[in-house]
Structure formats: C-alpha cells, structure tokens
Design an enzyme around this catalytic site. Sequence first.
Site, PDB file in Angstrom:
ATOM      1  N   SER A 126     -18.419  -5.764   7.205  1.00 33.92           N
ATOM      2  CA  SER A 126     -17.298  -6.374   6.767  1.00 33.92           C
ATOM      3  C   SER A 126     -16.162  -7.874   8.409  1.00 33.92           C
ATOM      4  O   SER A 126     -15.470  -7.751   8.163  1.00 33.92           O
ATOM      5  CB  SER A 126     -16.562  -5.375   6.734  1.00 33.92           C
ATOM      6  OG  SER A 126     -16.745  -4.302   5.450  1.00 33.92           O
ATOM      7  N   GLY A 182      -6.217   0.514   7.201  1.00 36.26           N
ATOM      8  CA  GLY A 182      -7.528   1.444   6.693  1.00 36.26           C
ATOM      9  C   GLY A 182      -7.054   1.909   5.164  1.00 36.26           C
ATOM     10  O   GLY A 182      -7.544   2.275   4.797  1.00 36.26           O
ATOM     11  N   ASP A 221     -10.716 -10.114   0.219  1.00 35.62           N
ATOM     12  CA  ASP A 221      -9.994 -10.044  -0.654  1.00 35.62           C
ATOM     13  C   ASP A 221     -10.084  -8.941  -1.328  1.00 35.62           C
ATOM     14  O   ASP A 221      -9.114  -8.917  -2.713  1.00 35.62           O
ATOM     15  CB  ASP A 221     -11.064 -11.449  -1.055  1.00 35.62           C
ATOM     16  CG  ASP A 221     -12.744 -10.911  -1.189  1.00 35.62           C
ATOM     17  OD1 ASP A 221     -13.075 -10.327  -0.447  1.00 35.62           O
ATOM     18  OD2 ASP A 221     -12.904 -11.510  -2.230  1.00 35.62           O
ATOM     19  N   LEU A 224     -16.842  -9.896  -1.888  1.00 34.63           N
ATOM     20  CA  LEU A 224     -17.631  -8.491  -1.862  1.00 34.63           C
ATOM     21  C   LEU A 224     -16.979  -7.003  -1.651  1.00 34.63           C
ATOM     22  O   LEU A 224     -16.637  -7.586  -0.795  1.00 34.63           O
ATOM     23  CB  LEU A 224     -19.229  -8.473  -1.307  1.00 34.63           C
ATOM     24  CG  LEU A 224     -20.469  -8.970  -1.879  1.00 34.63           C
ATOM     25  CD1 LEU A 224     -21.386  -8.930  -0.722  1.00 34.63           C
ATOM     26  CD2 LEU A 224     -21.079  -8.712  -2.953  1.00 34.63           C
ATOM     27  N   HIS A 270     -22.086  -2.336   2.333  1.00 33.39           N
ATOM     28  CA  HIS A 270     -20.763  -2.161   2.727  1.00 33.39           C
ATOM     29  C   HIS A 270     -20.213  -0.475   3.500  1.00 33.39           C
ATOM     30  O   HIS A 270     -20.776  -0.025   3.032  1.00 33.39           O
ATOM     31  CB  HIS A 270     -19.796  -1.865   2.005  1.00 33.39           C
ATOM     32  CG  HIS A 270     -17.976  -1.595   2.242  1.00 33.39           C
ATOM     33  ND1 HIS A 270     -17.159  -2.662   2.045  1.00 33.39           N
ATOM     34  CD2 HIS A 270     -17.322  -0.512   2.668  1.00 33.39           C
ATOM     35  CE1 HIS A 270     -16.485  -2.452   2.506  1.00 33.39           C
ATOM     36  NE2 HIS A 270     -16.243  -0.739   2.654  1.00 33.39           N
ATOM     37  N   ARG A 288      25.079  11.866  -0.860  1.00 31.89           N
ATOM     38  CA  ARG A 288      24.987   9.891  -0.056  1.00 31.89           C
ATOM     39  C   ARG A 288      26.136   8.961   0.433  1.00 31.89           C
ATOM     40  O   ARG A 288      26.121   8.631   0.419  1.00 31.89           O
ATOM     41  CB  ARG A 288      24.426  10.053  -1.557  1.00 31.89           C
ATOM     42  CG  ARG A 288      25.508   9.738  -2.620  1.00 31.89           C
ATOM     43  CD  ARG A 288      24.404   9.656  -4.085  1.00 31.89           C
ATOM     44  NE  ARG A 288      26.209  10.103  -5.006  1.00 31.89           N
ATOM     45  CZ  ARG A 288      25.621   8.492  -6.276  1.00 31.89           C
ATOM     46  NH1 ARG A 288      24.834   7.669  -6.372  1.00 31.89           N
ATOM     47  NH2 ARG A 288      26.559   9.317  -7.149  1.00 31.89           N
ATOM     48  N   SER A 348      23.421   3.331  -4.757  1.00 36.25           N
ATOM     49  CA  SER A 348      23.497   4.739  -5.621  1.00 36.25           C
ATOM     50  C   SER A 348      23.418   5.998  -4.486  1.00 36.25           C
ATOM     51  O   SER A 348      23.374   6.836  -4.196  1.00 36.25           O
ATOM     52  CB  SER A 348      21.971   5.245  -6.304  1.00 36.25           C
ATOM     53  OG  SER A 348      22.386   4.102  -7.630  1.00 36.25           O
ATOM     54  N   GLU A 383       9.281  -0.172  -3.548  1.00 34.51           N
ATOM     55  CA  GLU A 383       9.809   0.232  -2.482  1.00 34.51           C
ATOM     56  C   GLU A 383       7.937   0.512  -1.295  1.00 34.51           C
ATOM     57  O   GLU A 383       8.272   0.635  -0.075  1.00 34.51           O
ATOM     58  CB  GLU A 383       9.613   2.140  -3.459  1.00 34.51           C
ATOM     59  CG  GLU A 383      10.446   2.508  -4.023  1.00 34.51           C
ATOM     60  CD  GLU A 383       9.818   1.828  -5.569  1.00 34.51           C
ATOM     61  OE1 GLU A 383       9.632   0.920  -5.619  1.00 34.51           O
ATOM     62  OE2 GLU A 383      11.336   1.595  -5.791  1.00 34.51           O
ATOM     63  N   PHE A 392      11.216   8.429  -5.873  1.00 32.97           N
ATOM     64  CA  PHE A 392      10.992   7.076  -5.821  1.00 32.97           C
ATOM     65  C   PHE A 392      10.062   7.324  -4.746  1.00 32.97           C
ATOM     66  O   PHE A 392       8.775   5.622  -4.151  1.00 32.97           O
ATOM     67  CB  PHE A 392      11.528   5.403  -5.861  1.00 32.97           C
ATOM     68  CG  PHE A 392      12.341   5.955  -7.505  1.00 32.97           C
ATOM     69  CD1 PHE A 392      11.497   6.570  -8.206  1.00 32.97           C
ATOM     70  CD2 PHE A 392      13.831   5.528  -8.227  1.00 32.97           C
ATOM     71  CE1 PHE A 392      12.045   6.896  -9.755  1.00 32.97           C
ATOM     72  CE2 PHE A 392      13.996   5.550  -8.929  1.00 32.97           C
ATOM     73  CZ  PHE A 392      13.536   6.067 -10.240  1.00 32.97           C
TER      74      PHE A 392
END
Lengths: 623, 623
Positions: A33, A116, A147, A179, A252, A319, A346, A367, A392
């Site tokens: 790689s 990573g 890719d 690959l 790989h 909030r 919100s 997010e 979320f």
Amino acid sequence: MQIPIPFLQHVAYKLRCASLELPTRAGSGHASSCLSAVDVVTTLFWAVMRYDPTYFEHPNADRFILSKGHASALLYAVWKELGMISEQELSTYRQFTSRLEGHPTARFPYTQAATGSLGIGLSIGAGHALMARKERRPTRIYVLMGDAELSEGCIWEAAQFASYYKLNNLIGIVDCNGLGQSTQTIGHDTTEIYAQRFAAFGFTVIDVNGHAIPELLTAFDRAQQMYTPVVILARTLKGYGVAMIENKPGWHGKPIPKEQLSVAQEQLRIRFSHAATYTEQYQWNPHLPPAFPIKNNDIPKLKLLPDPAYKKGDQVATRTAYGDALTALGASYPALIALDADVKNSTGAETFESKYPDRLIECFVAEQNMVSVGVGMARCGALPFIATFGAFFTRAHDQIRMAAIGTSPLRLVGSHAGISIGQDGPSQMALEDIALMRTLPDSIVLYPSDAMSTYRLTACMADYADGISYLRTTRMPTPVIYAPETRFVIGGCQVLYEYPNAHASVIAAGITVHEAQQAHDILKKQHNILISVIDLYSIKPLDYTTILHVVQASNGRIITVEDHYIQGGIGEAICSALAHTSINITMLGVTALPRSGSPQELLAWAGIDAQSIVAKILQFSKN
Amino acid sequence: MQIPIPFLQHVAYKLRCASLELPTRAGSGHASSCLSAVDVVTTLFWAVMRYDPTYFEHPNADRFILSKGHASALLYAVWKELGMISEQELSTYRQFTSRLEGHPTARFPYTQAATGSLGIGLSIGAGHALMARKERRPTRIYVLMGDAELSEGCIWEAAQFASYYKLNNLIGIVDCNGLGQSTQTIGHDTTEIYAQRFAAFGFTVIDVNGHAIPELLTAFDRAQQMYTPVVILARTLKGYGVAMIENKPGWHGKPIPKEQLSVAQEQLRIRFSHAATYTEQYQWNPHLPPAFPIKNNDIPKLKLLPDPAYKKGDQVATRTAYGDALTALGASYPALIALDADVKNSTGAETFESKYPDRLIECFVAEQNMVSVGVGMARCGALPFIATFGAFFTRAHDQIRMAAIGTSPLRLVGSHAGISIGQDGPSQMALEDIALMRTLPDSIVLYPSDAMSTYRLTACMADYADGISYLRTTRMPTPVIYAPETRFVIGGCQVLYEYPNAHASVIAAGITVHEAQQAHDILKKQHNILISVIDLYSIKPLDYTTILHVVQASNGRIITVEDHYIQGGIGEAICSALAHTSINITMLGVTALPRSGSPQELLAWAGIDAQSIVAKILQFSKN
C-alpha cells in the site's frame, strides 16, 4: 523553480526502498500500500507543496493528510528523507518505544491527524481548508486516500461539504490501485466510476497515471487553478516496482518475508536502475510557504463572561442555556466556532448563529463529517463546539474515537438526552452517550441539571484542551436551581442536601436531579426520612472525595438515578469509583427499550422519577 | 387494473387530513413532513404495490420502508385507511400505551424497520432486495427518503451496494421538499444535484412532480422496467396543501396549534374540494402479490454440529475458530449468510466463503450499510453473521442502535479485540466494543478465550434470536484450553480454578484468561498462593450465581482483568452485578491511550498481563 525529474525519481526510489524494508524489519506493515503511493507522495513533498520541513506548522504552509493511514511507513520515510527524523528512529517503526506507530497517531508530530480508520481524512482536510479560507490563508490541503476507502459513506459527506463551501484549496488524491484488503475494489478495472461520483459531488476530477511524475506535476498544477475542490484519481499498481507482489492480491498488510527481502530489493533496483544510481548533486530546497502575516485570532480576550439572567425557579431548558453560553463565549473567544447538523433550533446553537452568523458552520445531516471537520478546524487553532442530538453522536462514534486517538480537543454537545424527551420515541433518545463518551481516553463528561450550571460548564469546556469534552443537555425546561455565584468545575459536584447520619445518599445528574430533590422533599415531609442528594454534573472525572464523604455519612447507602442505560452510565461510574469499598450501591436507570410517551410517564416507567426513588428508599427502611 | 385517479385523490385527501390532525391532537409530531409525502405514499399503497393488507408479510409481497421515520403519522394513517388499525387506535398516536410511536418501532407490526435516525432505510431495503433476489422472489422494495437525509453518507454506501448487486427490485423515492429541520437542503432549488449523484452511483433516476398522481403512476411504471436500482426524485412542497405552512420554514416537527387547526383543515378542504367531496363508490381491492410458492429455507436442519478437531494446547486464534464454526453451521442452517467489509481474511469469514461462495456478501469498506443490510436480510428470515474489526463497529454504532430498537436479531462478530493486536496501533484496537454492545437492550456479549469455546459460542449465537448478539475475537493464536465435551452457554462462565478459601478470585475473558492462568501457576508455584480463576466468556448476561459462589470462597476479593477500557467493560459489569454486595473489586484494564508494540509489551504496559495480576495479588497479601 523546476525540480529535475531524475532527482524526484531518485527520491522516489529511496522511498520505495524504505516502504519495502520497514515492514519487513518490523515484522508487520503495509508495504504494497506504500509502494502504490510513492510517486504521488514524492511529487507532493518534493515538487508541489509549499512548506518548510523545519517549521511545518507555519500557518500558511500546505498540509498533507494520509487518510490511508496504513501507508504509515511511507509517511515516516518521507520525514526521514526530509531530515526531520533520523535513520535510527526510522528503524524503530512499529516498536513499543517509537513515535512511529503502525498507523499515524498524534505521537508523530508531523502528521496532521491520527488515521487508520478509513474515510476520515477528507473531512479533516475540509476542516483545515475551511479554516484557511476563513482566515484568508493561502494554505492548500492535500489528502491521500485509497480507492477501497471510497466505499465509506463519510467520504461523500466530506465531498458534499467541500463543494458546498467551495473549498478549492482542498485537493484529494485517490491512490487507485484496485486492490482492497481481501478483494478487488469497486472500481478496480476503471477509475470512471470514481470520476462520475466525485464530479456529481461537485469536484473537478483529474485522471492521471499515478506512477508518472511528469503527469502528476501537470495534474497538481491544474488542480491549483480550479474554483472547486479537486480530486486527482491516480491510477497505480499495488506493490508497484516489486515484481513478486506488484498488482497481486494477497499482499495487503503483509511484509515481504525476511528471506525474500533481498530478492525484492533487487527487483526494485533493476526496475528503477537509473533512479537507483542517480548521482547528480542537485540541491533541493523546499518551496517555502508565502510569508505574509496572517491575523492570529486564537488568543482569548481577557473578558469575563457576563452572568446570565436566570433566576432560581425560572424554567429554562439546559439546551437553551447552552446556546446562551455559547453566544456569551463568542465575545471572549474569537476562535470559537459552532458546528451543527441541521438541528441548531433543537441544540440551542441557533442563538449563537443569530449573533455570529458567520461562525456557525451548517454541516447538514452528516454527523460523521461534522466531527472530523471539527478535528481539522481544531488543528488550525479553532475552538469548535459541535452539536447534534446526543443519540446521533453514535453515528459518528468512530470519528470521535479517532479524534481521541488524535488527542483533538473536540467539544461535543448532545441534546435530547434520555427518555425524558418523551413522544419522539427511542430513536431520538440518547441513552448510551455517557457510556460512549466515558470510554474515550482523557475525555470529560458533563451533564448539568439546570441552566446556570450549563452556562458555567459550557465555559469550562471552552478552556479544556486536553481531550474530548462532552456536554449532555435536556430537551424540556427544568427549573433553575443555582445562583450565579455557585461554582462549577470539571470534576466537581454539588451537594444539594447533606445530613449527618442521613438515611441514604442519592446521586443524580441532569433531569434526575429534579426528581431526587422532589424525593427528598417527599421523604422529609411525609416519612420524616432525611436523604443526602448529590448533583453529579461532572460524570468524568467525578468528585470521589466529596461522594465518599457524603456517602459515609449516610449509612453507606447510595442510590444512583440516571436517564441513561445502566451499562456504562452514571451508576457504573460510581460503582467503578467505589469498587474498592464495601459500600452498597443501588442503581436506577433505563433497563429496557423505551417507547413514546410523556416525559413523566416515561420517567415513572423506567423507575427513575421521584416516586420510584422514594419507594426504593422506603425499601431500605424495611430492611 | 386501473385505479381511478379521483379515487386516489380522495384517499390522499383523507391521508392529508390525518397527517395534519394527528400531530396537533398528540401535541407533537411532523405534520409538514407527512404532507409533502402524501401523494407518493397514496400512489404506492393504492396503485403500485402488490400486497395483501391482511397478510402483509407474504413472502412475495412488495415492501415499503419509511426511511424518513418522522413522517410516522402518515404511515399510521395509511394502515388505518387500509383497515388494519382502528380510528380509535389511530387517536392514540404518540401516547405511552400506543404502538403508534413518534417514529416507527418494531412495536408497530406493519413497519418493515424501526427508523428515525436518518439515512438507514435504503440499506435495510437493499438487504430485503438482495434476499428477494437470492430467493427468486418477485418482491419489490420501496424506500421513502427525505432530501435532507441524502446528506448522510450511509445513503451512498447503500447506493453503491444496490448498484453493485444490480438490485433493480429496489426503488427509492426521495421526497424532495427542499426544507430540512432548520435550514434549506443542499438541493432545495433543484433536484439536479441529487439526480447526478444517484446516476453516478448506478441508479436510474426519474424526476417527477411528487404531487401529481398521474405522473407518479407513470414513474413507478417506468421504475419497474429497469435493470438497475431506481430512484424517483419527487419534487414536493413541505406542508403541501395547508397554505399557512406550505413551503414555509420553521414548521419542521411542529404541529399546527390546536386553535389554528380548523383554519388549516379549511385550507385543505378548499384546496382539494373535489377530492374532499368525492362520493363515487369505487370498490378498491389491493394488487395481491404473485402467489407462486417460494422455497422456504429458514428451517434449520436437525443436524448436529460436528466436533471441531482442536486439541488442548493447539495454538488457534479465536477468529479462525469463528470461521470454522460458521462453516460448520452453514450445513445446518441454510439461512445462514455471512457479511463482511473487505476484511474476511482477518475476521475468519473467508473460511466460510471458501465452502459457500454464494453465501458471503462482500459489503466492501462500508460498515454502516453492512449492518443495516443485515437488518433487512434478517427481516426476510436470513440469519446473517456480520463481521469486521471490533473497532470498526463504532462506525456503525447508530445503525446497531437502531437495529436494537427494531429488535433485529443481528449477529455481530468483531475481530482484533484490544491492545493485544499489537503493532497496528490504537486505530485498529477494539477497546470500547464491550461498552457499546452492552448498552443495547436485550443484547448478548460473548468473548471466548480459546478456539473450542468460540466454536461453541458461535453456535449459540445462531440460535439466539431475541436481540443483538456480539462475539469478540482475538487476533493472535491462543492455546486451546477446553475439551470438546465442555459446555458453553449464553450467560455461563467457566471456573478454571477454584479453591475453598482461595486468596482471591480473578475474573478474566478472552486473551486475559491465559494471563490469569499463568498468574495462577506463578502464584501457586512461587508464592504458595491459591487463586480462583473464572473465564467470563459471557459478559452479558453474566453468571451471577457462579461468580458470587466462587468469590465468597475467596476472601471476597475479586480482580477483573480485561483487554478493554475500564469504562463500560468487564470490570464495571462485575461491579454492577455485585453493587449491592460488600465485595471489593479491583479492576485491571486499559486506562490510557495505547500505542503500537508487541502484544506482550502492551499487555504489560496496560497492567493486564500475568505479572501484573501476580503483583496485584501480592499487594493483597501485604494488606
């Protein structure tokens, strides 16, 4: 300043040798790689980027982000070749004592990001690029992707963001070697599929032979002329130059075995004989970044935060107080920026936007990208506060985890905590966010119960730069219980009621503080039972000394009450802190899949409302 | 069978009224987001889909997935209009006792998926569509998305997957109303941007006026003729038909106030006067699904799993044993399918693929889509085992969370647990996966120490259908310690050493079991100290009775040892289980950001190797 091609090919040859040898010496690593990316990286560092290796953090310097972090050996070889790390240090690759880890982390100072986990580099680069644009710095950001990682959806979140904000200072390069780890990539036989996708997401696409340095030079030159973000699709071969592995599957993450290394080295030498034997004494000098001064906006003004106008008993959602605090902080911290994912009405961030419209970055419903953009912006000295529904942030858990590995001082604010949001139902309820955020190394987890403490703790977050801080807010209004002079600190708690020889202690946070207060009043008036009540607004770190003190004066009985799943939450945090003691702990929290309903119905259903606390305390009395 | 347009418009009118009224009556909900989708949904349910409302789970029936789950009122109104829920039940929308939650959950039987966290519907639909294709069922899957949710990267993971597998039975519809929650969407002024993106991802794109039923009918007809997946971009107006909110910002998630409801109803009535006063007695009947039989492959053959050939002392990685078990299970469970994210050579799934090449679904590096595809496949009776590095399940945390809300019986297998992976460094180390998986309601968390127990526990997972099960595997080979006759069950543990009046008990799991065994031997031989050792292979649920029994016989001292962050991990799980006792617990685990190094160096660095356990036990002796 035209750099001679033979010189560049000679540098590339040296990087190929290192890419090949380092993994074999370490016994692990991703030689193939690295080899596919050598020509791209050589061209970038020795002929395209404007930077000073000895002052790589110059504000105007171009930046390089290795999104395909497994090609770390190549990155380290570059900085060795630039003279910034020694041959000796390079040989420590992947060893325990080394800064040169298997994938780049913040311990390697020359990396712009810990990578990573695939797909995050383009977002981090977009954060850099946006900051450069805002500060009118000429910096360009180069992000090298593989890719295979284009399959990660967050790439397309980043692409949308970059084109929406017209970040033509962001240049992605895809090392299209065809690959993946275990199989061919989606576009293994043609880069056309990637070209169409990036074009559809508003990028200018340049397709190029990724092993032809002259073509690469032309491509990078074109890339700098565009009014859109650019992606260069570099057609490459995995393991390029080493015949035994070139373009072959199954290599790989596998170094060439020690006994075959000399054969592989010889294959390189034969293939690149001119570059290997290059002897011309070309004196390379870096393209230095433009020196013109930039405004430095990251020094906080020494302006005291005004006291908020909340009065005890006012009904104010935490909030909302977050938005108020952010707006007040905006005046003292010019580097403060808010990021939001189309929920600013919100989370409370819209209050900030109404005062500082240019300092709220709308990230749309994406997010993952939002979090990594924040990492990039923080790296440029910005102070991003990143908000969405607490639930979320699970969407961006990996990006948050990687930010922690990169020791990025992210400030995250999750609204709509727990079942107390009510009717919207379980998909919108953050019930695992405390667990998630507690696992992060060096993280801070804050969960205020009222507007005043929220205001103060938001200010504390602005000054916490040693890791990720997380603030959890509540949807519905809650009464203000603290006066402006009450002090709130990271790692603190508030003892709301304390009695010598109390019947028990209740430890609550956020919404359950109010339930615990009610329970206190009911028990006192109706049952003549006294309980101590602690507002544990700082869940990580927690105020062990105070807790122990209060609990020891209350028959050694604790009840924790939380609007969160028991696992990894406040109860377990207390259990963990007191594990070495003999103190008994009763945990009240959410133990089953919740549903829609009114907040009070749900608090009762989960057994975390005032009546449930009272009932539990009365059980103690019977025993 | 041509359905008269006036009839469809009449149905649409009734759905509009319900969409408007339900949120107002409930006091919360998303009227405007329902109103934009009414014509699309009417056309689908009353003129396009082939299904029997009274037998909607017919294997050949077309399916509808509401990815924009906030439009739940519309979904419920549809099933009321189809006669499957009563007017009375409809009026319970968003109430605590109701199945009709704020966003659809598994408690509403007519939904195909729990939704409400945006972007996951297309993946779930792709899972359905792939299963239908594999089983040669004529089912078509319709997925309704909002345009704001196209910003979520997982949409593009799903799109790539659908076109790669040529799922022309998957038809997405985007309700392009141009308004997100707090801001305009990326493509608010043109759908062209979405058209380009979907086309680039291999979809056929049909652009249509989303409020013109005849146009919609033509579009759906075309969609059924394609050889690729299709997306219909339906241009709509948020709040369509109610003048006071139509196409106006600020109305997301806000019901019309009670006092304005009659005005809004009147606006609807005026706008759709013909539909409102339609009286023709058209007798609608559903298009029934094709009745031809399909093969039922989800009944397990009653074939005993062969014993594996592992012998005590063999060095076999648990990830390898996972692959062996999956392959053996493949014979007994025809519905078993493996999903992998381009790491099958790391997770062990390639062993299964080598025997059953058609039953491994390569999902490429797109973990979010992989998990939700699994949800869709499981809904069709498949038994998916979904594997990647444990660390990378954080990328799909939200999808896993939503799968739990949907009570989907996912089987997840995370390899490369903990710091013991060694040189690859922190980005590849799963150190929060136990915490993440423990928080899921009804989840199971298994972490075997050797190949034999892995083999047995994988088989247990195949039979666990009440929630999400998670198996954590180790990268490096570990010795086989169990004989084939040893029994492993969900909720069990193995007591490896037990002594009356032992000095302490060590509770370990996975890699640390071997360290604990070594510590036992060292203490016994060198210090004449006896410790009990428990292999806690089932972390959730855990075997409380056995643990308590062993611990009470060992001076009430426990040391937990885990290759995971302390927060939310094994130690806290034990603390939690024993919170009401006076037993002291000492937790050994990872407490700081790790780094690259050899597995043994890292185990020592974290203080979770045999020597660290010995040292801790010896500290007890001094006290």
